[in-house]
Design an enzyme around this catalytic site. Structure first.
Site, mmCIF file in Angstrom:
data_model
loop_
_atom_site.group_PDB
_atom_site.id
_atom_site.type_symbol
_atom_site.label_atom_id
_atom_site.label_comp_id
_atom_site.label_asym_id
_atom_site.label_seq_id
_atom_site.Cartn_x
_atom_site.Cartn_y
_atom_site.Cartn_z
ATOM 1 N N HIS A 318 16.935 -1.044 9.357
ATOM 2 C CA HIS A 318 15.757 -1.513 10.077
ATOM 3 C C HIS A 318 14.895 -0.311 10.425
ATOM 4 C CE1 HIS A 318 13.178 -3.547 12.919
ATOM 5 N NE2 HIS A 318 13.771 -4.701 12.643
ATOM 6 N N ARG A 338 5.904 -4.592 16.057
ATOM 7 C CA ARG A 338 4.875 -4.270 15.058
ATOM 8 C C ARG A 338 4.045 -5.496 14.690
ATOM 9 N NH1 ARG A 338 7.444 -2.851 10.378
ATOM 10 N NH2 ARG A 338 9.488 -3.344 11.237
#
Length: 537
Positions: A318, A338
């Site tokens: 990740h 994000r």
């Protein structure tokens, strides 16, 4: 919590913020993506892998740590096992008690089967509980399963098994409805309309979430339903070996009680492996976002009875694991951060990659910026990371958005004196997800009769890279499919004499291939002793 030197660097982030607002960073071309992957992604580091020397996947490469567990002896002490004494006799045995196991239990129970769950730790001790960002489903007017299908295939570099992707996206809207009907508290508008966001690599906003504790909320509801149905759950009793019958079909398992160190024999007409991932093997020395029990047990158990591995050489790192503070090093910073607009920046406050590339590209770009371009930010504990400009979320969406939509994340950093609404956070890739696993068909079946797999230990769905939100979807879709299929299959299964002959044959194959080892597997629990170089018995 930030040192004076780090606070000076934050000024560079603040200085470039107005210039970055409203200007999307250009996406990488396909050629640029391939180059940055090959240069930086751990999957392309040959020294991190080796070929397996026995079994159905002999000659194929897997991570070193996994290969060592595959090429290991069984934990079973044969003289302590009496297969004539049956401790549990069920129709469907589910190994693992995360989201996939709970979903499978509910659907298997509905078929009228006698269902039992055996789990290594407590019911719900699983990566499901730690999933934050959300679950994908194409249930909005401007979306469709066909569009979702293309996104999933593209995210997996078009290596995914098409039939599995079709099942995933086709069942997705129903999976959301199923969870909602059971009581999962998804984020909604005042009129009840589901709120959805973008994830990396998605062409539509199809990410359904419950703030940033989506997995915990889903697990809460599923666990309650399993308990309400009266399904037997045996905790702190990992499966250490699968059983076959005299016809060579999977027919149960051996449990090991972690407290009493006693073995139990489970006779079962069908078995579903839902044991999760392998993050606690710390491939290539990476930190991990995984729960304590994620040690690839299902892969070992399935492989030893002859089930085939698929995509076992591809791992998801990740892109946004915590790089600082050290107390939560490697913990997950959900992609939802994000998705709401936070962007990755280097030591000069410059954005170096589009913030919603697929996870493998995003992670590779961060590694490249730190290791190759030497533009990372050094931490007081000797780690390196890049900034994630989280104050942008409130600037873009309005004050209070971050705390409302990401309450757990906000509290986690606030506990260490970092206010995400005012200061950027430091991130670096963390070992997150096992893209591959045991090969299944669209009903969760392996090629070994009466053995099913669902969740993170299943392989083929995501190809070489998984998109955000498709893991929570995966555990629901294939957990339900495997549960229903195994429950119905059990009605026509006659279990013959139980045997561990396949374990003896596996040990003989180790010797035949010149593998002399004291290692034993499955590992069950990771160990963090300083300088430890052996797997403990």
């Amino acid at each position: 919590m930030y040192t004076p030197e780090m606070r000076e660097l934050i000024k560079k982030v603040e200085a470039t913020r107005s210039k970055r607002l409203g200007h999307d960073f250009p996406r990488l071309s396909p050629e640029e993506k391939l180059e940055i992957l090959k240069k930086n992604h751990p999957d392309y580091i040959e020294s991190g892998f080796r070929t397996i020397n026995l079994g159905v996947n002999k000659g194929q490469k897997v991570p070193l740590e996994l290969a060592n567990l595959i090429e290991a002896k069984s934990r079973i002490e044969m003289d302590k096992i009496n297969l004539q004494k049956i401790d549990y006799d069920v129709d469907v045995l589910i190994v693992g008690a995360g989201g996939a196991g709970a979903s499978a239990a509910i659907e298997a129970f509905k078929t009228g089967a006698k269902v039992m769950i055996a789990t290594k730790l407590r019911f719900g001790d699983a990566n499901t509980m730690m999933a934050e960002g959300g679950i994908q489903a194409a249930d909005k007017p401007d979306d469709s399963p066909a569009k979702h299908y293309l996104d999933v295939m593209g995210g997996g570099h078009f290596t995914n098994i098409p039939e599995l992707v079709r099942a995933l996206v086709h069942d997705a809207p129903e999976a959301i409805k199923w969870l909602n009907d059971y009581g999962v508290m998804f984020d909604k508008e005042e009129d009840g309309t589901m709120l959805t966001n973008h994830g990396g690599g998605t062409s539509r906003k199809r990410m359904h979430a419950a703030a940033d504790y989506s997995g915990a909320e889903i697990m809460r509801v599923l666990r309650d339903e399993v308990r309400n149905l009266g399904v037997e759950v045996v905790e702190f009793s990992p499966v250490v070996e699968l059983l076959k019958d005299s016809d060579g079909k999977v027919a149960g398992a051996i449990l090991f009680n972690l407290e009493t160190e006693e073995y139990s024999v489970v006779k079962a007409k069908t078995v579903i492996l839902t044991t999760g991932g392998a993050g606690r093997l710390h491939y290539q020395g990476f930190p991990t976002s995984n729960h304590y029990g994620a040690t690839a047990d299902g892969l070992i158990l399935g492989y030893r009875v002859g089930a085939e591995l698929a995509f076992a050489d591809t791992i998801q790192y990740h892109p946004t694991g915590v790089a600082f503070p050290s107390q939560i090093f490697g913990a997950l910073v959900t992609e939802k951060v994000r998705g709401l607009g936070a962007t990755p920046l280097n030591v000069d406050g410059e954005q170096f990659v589009y913030h919603l590339e697929t996870r493998d590209i995003e992670a590779s770009a961060i590694i490249n910026e730190c290791k190759v371009n030497k533009k990372g930010i050094n931490t007081p504990t000797g780690e390196v990371g890049v900034w994630l400009d989280t104050p942008l979320i409130d600037i873009i969406h309005g004050e209070g958005t971050l705390e409302k939509r990401l309450p757990a994340m906000y509290r986690m950093f606030k506990k260490f004196g970092i206010d995400m609404t005012k200061e950027p956070i430091l991130i670096y890739p963390t070992l997150h997800y096992q893209n591959g696993g045991l090969l299944i068909n669209e009903y969760g079946e392996t090629k070994i009769e009466n053995l099913y797999v669902a969740g993170e230990c299943a392989g083929g769905i995501h190809g070489r890279n998984r998109l955000m939100g498709n893991s929570l979807l995966d555990i629901i879709v294939f957990g339900r499919r495997a549960g229903k299929s195994a429950g119905n299959k059990s009605k026509n299964v006659i279990v013959k004499e139980l045997t561990l002959e396949h374990v003896k044959q596996y040990h003989e194959e180790l010797k035949k291939n010149g593998i002399e080892t004291d290692r034993i597997s499955p590992l069950l629990l990771p160990h963090y002793r300083h300088g430890a170089d052996k797997i403990d018995k």
